[in-house]
Design a protein around this motif. Structure first.
Motif, PDB file in Angstrom:
ATOM      1  N   THR A   1       0.944  81.357  54.880  1.00 15.51           N
ATOM      2  CA  THR A   1       0.662  82.711  54.389  1.00 15.51           C
ATOM      3  C   THR A   1      -0.097  83.477  55.463  1.00 15.51           C
ATOM      4  OG1 THR A   1       0.516  81.811  52.144  1.00 15.51           O
ATOM      5  CG2 THR A   1      -0.477  83.983  52.511  1.00 15.51           C
ATOM      6  N   GLN A   2       0.200  84.760  55.571  1.00 11.84           N
ATOM      7  CA  GLN A   2      -0.498  85.604  56.537  1.00 11.84           C
ATOM      8  C   GLN A   2      -1.945  85.808  56.096  1.00 11.84           C
ATOM      9  OE1 GLN A   2       1.020  86.814  59.385  1.00 11.84           O
ATOM     10  NE2 GLN A   2      -1.015  87.505  60.004  1.00 11.84           N
ATOM     11  N   GLY A   3      -2.882  85.686  57.021  1.00 19.14           N
ATOM     12  CA  GLY A   3      -4.260  86.027  56.735  1.00 19.14           C
ATOM     13  C   GLY A   3      -4.419  87.525  56.816  1.00 19.14           C
ATOM     14  N   ARG A   4      -5.485  87.979  57.474  1.00 18.78           N
ATOM     15  CA  ARG A   4      -5.639  89.424  57.597  1.00 18.78           C
ATOM     16  C   ARG A   4      -4.550  89.970  58.519  1.00 18.78           C
ATOM     17  NH1 ARG A   4      -8.929  90.177  62.384  1.00 18.78           N
ATOM     18  NH2 ARG A   4      -9.820  88.180  62.984  1.00 18.78           N
TER      19      ARG A   4
ATOM     20  N   GLY B   1      -2.390  91.093  61.378  1.00 15.77           N
ATOM     21  CA  GLY B   1      -2.543  90.835  62.803  1.00 15.77           C
ATOM     22  C   GLY B   1      -3.194  89.503  63.110  1.00 15.77           C
ATOM     23  N   GLY B   2      -3.729  88.852  62.093  1.00 20.63           N
ATOM     24  CA  GLY B   2      -4.389  87.567  62.296  1.00 20.63           C
ATOM     25  C   GLY B   2      -3.390  86.426  62.206  1.00 20.63           C
ATOM     26  N   ARG B   3      -3.916  85.218  62.264  1.00 20.46           N
ATOM     27  CA  ARG B   3      -3.033  84.063  62.234  1.00 20.46           C
ATOM     28  C   ARG B   3      -2.561  83.771  60.813  1.00 20.46           C
ATOM     29  NH1 ARG B   3      -5.588  79.811  65.153  1.00 20.46           N
ATOM     30  NH2 ARG B   3      -7.400  81.068  65.703  1.00 20.46           N
ATOM     31  N   ALA B   4      -1.466  83.038  60.719  1.00 18.94           N
ATOM     32  CA  ALA B   4      -0.942  82.599  59.430  1.00 18.94           C
ATOM     33  C   ALA B   4      -1.267  81.120  59.259  1.00 18.94           C
ATOM     34  CB  ALA B   4       0.559  82.818  59.354  1.00 18.94           C
ATOM     35  N   SER B   5      -1.479  80.719  58.030  1.00 20.10           N
ATOM     36  CA  SER B   5      -1.794  79.319  57.744  1.00 20.10           C
ATOM     37  C   SER B   5      -1.536  79.068  56.267  1.00 20.10           C
ATOM     38  CB  SER B   5      -3.271  79.026  58.058  1.00 20.10           C
ATOM     39  OG  SER B   5      -3.687  77.816  57.433  1.00 20.10           O
ATOM     40  N   ARG B   6      -1.226  77.820  55.936  1.00 21.99           N
ATOM     41  CA  ARG B   6      -1.060  77.508  54.510  1.00 21.99           C
ATOM     42  C   ARG B   6      -2.393  77.657  53.782  1.00 21.99           C
ATOM     43  NH1 ARG B   6      -2.155  71.779  53.733  1.00 21.99           N
ATOM     44  NH2 ARG B   6      -2.967  71.036  55.694  1.00 21.99           N
ATOM     45  N   HIS B   7      -3.484  77.614  54.527  1.00 18.51           N
ATOM     46  CA  HIS B   7      -4.792  77.733  53.877  1.00 18.51           C
ATOM     47  C   HIS B   7      -5.163  79.167  53.508  1.00 18.51           C
ATOM     48  CE1 HIS B   7      -5.807  73.550  53.927  1.00 18.51           C
ATOM     49  NE2 HIS B   7      -5.441  73.473  55.196  1.00 18.51           N
ATOM     50  N   TYR B   8      -4.285  80.126  53.785  1.00 21.02           N
ATOM     51  CA  TYR B   8      -4.471  81.481  53.251  1.00 21.02           C
ATOM     52  C   TYR B   8      -3.743  81.654  51.913  1.00 21.02           C
ATOM     53  CZ  TYR B   8      -6.547  82.802  57.684  1.00 21.02           C
ATOM     54  OH  TYR B   8      -7.381  82.877  58.780  1.00 21.02           O
ATOM     55  N   GLN B   9      -3.003  80.656  51.500  1.00 24.33           N
ATOM     56  CA  GLN B   9      -2.317  80.725  50.199  1.00 24.33           C
ATOM     57  C   GLN B   9      -3.337  80.633  49.063  1.00 24.33           C
ATOM     58  OE1 GLN B   9       0.331  77.429  49.393  1.00 24.33           O
ATOM     59  NE2 GLN B   9       0.957  78.254  47.417  1.00 24.33           N
ATOM     60  N   GLN B  10      -3.141  81.463  48.057  1.00 24.14           N
ATOM     61  CA  GLN B  10      -3.994  81.365  46.860  1.00 24.14           C
ATOM     62  C   GLN B  10      -3.480  80.226  45.994  1.00 24.14           C
ATOM     63  OE1 GLN B  10      -3.629  85.548  45.593  1.00 24.14           O
ATOM     64  NE2 GLN B  10      -5.832  85.446  45.213  1.00 24.14           N
TER      65      GLN B  10
ATOM     66  N   PRO C   1      -8.932  94.538  53.053  1.00 22.83           N
ATOM     67  CA  PRO C   1      -8.233  94.265  51.791  1.00 22.83           C
ATOM     68  C   PRO C   1      -7.975  92.771  51.603  1.00 22.83           C
ATOM     69  CG  PRO C   1      -6.701  95.109  53.433  1.00 22.83           C
ATOM     70  CD  PRO C   1      -8.064  95.158  54.058  1.00 22.83           C
ATOM     71  N   ASN C   2      -8.089  92.325  50.377  1.00 20.08           N
ATOM     72  CA  ASN C   2      -7.650  90.980  49.986  1.00 20.08           C
ATOM     73  C   ASN C   2      -8.231  89.848  50.829  1.00 20.08           C
ATOM     74  OD1 ASN C   2      -6.069  92.192  48.025  1.00 20.08           O
ATOM     75  ND2 ASN C   2      -4.315  92.396  49.415  1.00 20.08           N
ATOM     76  N   ALA C   3      -9.526  89.937  51.101  1.00 20.26           N
ATOM     77  CA  ALA C   3     -10.189  88.810  51.778  1.00 20.26           C
ATOM     78  C   ALA C   3     -10.564  87.807  50.688  1.00 20.26           C
ATOM     79  CB  ALA C   3     -11.414  89.287  52.547  1.00 20.26           C
ATOM     80  N   PHE C   4      -9.597  86.981  50.339  1.00 20.72           N
ATOM     81  CA  PHE C   4      -9.809  86.058  49.229  1.00 20.72           C
ATOM     82  C   PHE C   4     -10.735  84.911  49.629  1.00 20.72           C
ATOM     83  CE2 PHE C   4      -5.629  87.996  48.266  1.00 20.72           C
ATOM     84  CZ  PHE C   4      -5.996  88.618  47.087  1.00 20.72           C
TER      85      PHE C   4
END
Lengths: 229, 266
Positions: free
Chosen positions: B118-121, B123-132, B250-253
């Motif tokens: 999942t995309q983080g913020r 322009g930032g990196r993507a990681s499965r750890h951004y998944q809710q 936005p959406n800094a979970f």
């Protein structure tokens, strides 16, 4: 993995005898990291006259660079400080470290609260009994996290020691402090023991918390650990 | 480094879905299986999932999951070295910031592993750890997690001493120096202090895929009153609360964490 094998991988020599490990670390405080927060202070918040007010409630954070014990030379020239030029010169006010002679092996992170109550008038309770009087030493109540290794993306937490206790007195040449080891990681994960902290001169960075005075150089410390693994 | 080897060994042996989670796993899995679809799972009591049986070396291993409650993320920038009104934490010196935050504590294995990159913020990196992976409807917490400490990010390129020697350069990870209290029970008027463990160490890195931290156990109460040891922390996706300290974005979970404990109780 046995503790002794773990210890052998550390960047410092450790003496292990009958289950007791002893070793020494030198730390140069980085004066520019000396971040104080006076918003909770009991006394006036804008002054740096710490010994004339009640500073309790101040919190702070600072970092220091860690070296193997014995890296810093012992001071030899008694020196005065700009913050108190009339005080007798002290050996441990001499600048003995300038950061060019060796690379650090780790980082100390210290944080805590100020303890200095410099209020001239004693505190009285609701019945007029004096319950608290001026106390200008020790200066700090702190927790130290000492990381033995560099922080990298692959190793966010090198082996660590955690200690708790008081710091700093009014005579740098007579300032031994005993602190409790409260925990550790890696080879120190089951450690318990204590550490003796003493001054060993100053370094070429200047303390932010004394920015009203000319070049109050940051202190260096030597820590003597005695721990059971 | 030694701790890195320890960490890998530990993770391989007990962590990240290993034995420590397995110890809690059957009880948690049974609770999940019994919960009607879409209903809150009733987690087992603490004695059913908190493994207190030592191995042959006298070491007890267990895990807990924590979902950080973003609305409790209370930061105080009044002691910060850099500009106090910025949330651009990686380009200023934020040291001197203090904060407090709470989390909901569950048995290890309660929060599912993230699987979708999942995309983080932006322009930032993507990681499965951004998944809710956690929305708080699935189970009631069995305890509390409380964290407080200092931000330690220095986003300034370099600092020099009074002679012009560079003594420090930018360091953007780890992010925090903290104390955690893990409270094994819900606090009530009749039970103000359920048994507890305390740890000290650094938190959070820049790459969630590498974000594994080793912390020192510094104390405890109840069955943990003589505890010594360490705990390995790693991120476990995000939950549906948003972090106050990133309110400009936005959406800094909020993150979830899994803590793998390795303690001696005597």
């Amino acid at each position: 993995m046995t503790p002794s094998t773990d210890l052998a991988a550390l960047p410092i020599p450790i003496k292990l005898e009958r289950g007791i490990a002893t070793f020494t670390l030198d730390v140069a405080v980085l004066g520019h990291t000396d971040a104080a927060d006076t918003s909770g202070r009991i006394g006036p918040r804008k002054t740096q006259n710490y010994f004339g007010i009640d500073t309790r409630g101040d919190s702070y954070y600072y970092e220091g660079l860690v070296y193997p014990g014995g890296t810093f030379p012992k001071p030899t020239a008694p020196t005065t400080l700009s913050v108190n030029p009339k005080a007798p010169p002290k050996l441990n006010n001499e600048v003995v470290w300038d950061f060019t002679k060796a690379k650090p092996i780790g980082t100390l992170m210290g944080r805590g609260w100020l303890l200095i109550n410099g209020a001239r008038d004693p505190y009285k309770d609701s019945r007029g009994t004096v319950v608290d009087q001026t106390r200008t030493a020790p200066h700090l109540l702190s927790t130290h996290n000492i990381f033995l290794g560099a922080f990298t993306p692959d190793v966010l937490t090198p082996p660590m020691l955690v200690t708790s206790g008081m710091e700093n007195g009014n005579d740098p040449d007579n300032e031994p402090m005993m602190r409790a080891l409260t925990g550790g990681t890696g080879p120190f994960r089951f450690a318990e023991g204590e550490v003796r902290q003493e001054r060993i001169g100053r370094n070429t960075t200047a303390l932010k918390t004394f920015s009203d005075f000319a070049s109050v150089y940051a202190p260096n410390y030597r820590f003597h650990f005695k721990i059971r693994l | 480094m030694t701790t890195e080897r320890d960490r890998r060994s530990f993770i391989k042996t007990v962590g990240a879905g290993g034995l420590a989670v397995a110890a809690a796993g059957p009880a948690v899995a049974a609770a999940a299986a019994q919960a009607p679809k879409g209903r809150t799972m009733m987690l087992p009591p603490v004695e059913a999932w908190l493994n207190m049986k030592p191995d042959s070396n006298g070491v007890v291993r267990f895990s807990v999951d924590v979902a950080v409650l973003g609305h409790t993320d209370a930061i105080d920038a009044s002691g910060r070295i850099g500009p106090k009104d910025s949330q651009n934490y990686f380009s200023i010196d934020v040291r001197g910031d203090t904060f407090y935050v709470e989390g909901a504590l569950y048995p290890g294995g309660t929060i599912p592993d993230p699987t979708v990159v999942t995309q983080g913020r932006p322009g930032g990196r993507a990681s499965r750890h951004y998944q809710q992976v956690w929305d708080f409807t699935k189970a009631q917490p069995v305890g509390h997690w409380m964290s407080r400490g200092w931000a330690i990010i220095n986003g300034v390129d370099e600092y020099k001493d009074t002679k012009g020697t560079v003594v420090e350069r930018k360091r953007t990870e780890p992010h925090l120096l903290t104390e955690h209290n893990y409270v094994f029970g819900r606090m009530t008027g009749d039970n103000l202090t359920p048994e507890m463990l305390i740890s000290s160490g650094a938190d959070d890195g820049n790459d969630p895929e590498k974000e594994i931290l080793v912390r020192a156990i510094t104390g405890g109460t109840g069955r943990f009153k003589f505890a010594r040891g360490q705990v390995v922390e790693h991120i476990l996706g995000r939950n549906t609360t948003t972090l106050r300290s990133f309110s400009n974005f936005p959406n800094a979970f909020s993150p979830n964490y899994r803590f793998e404990f390795e303690v001696k109780l005597t």
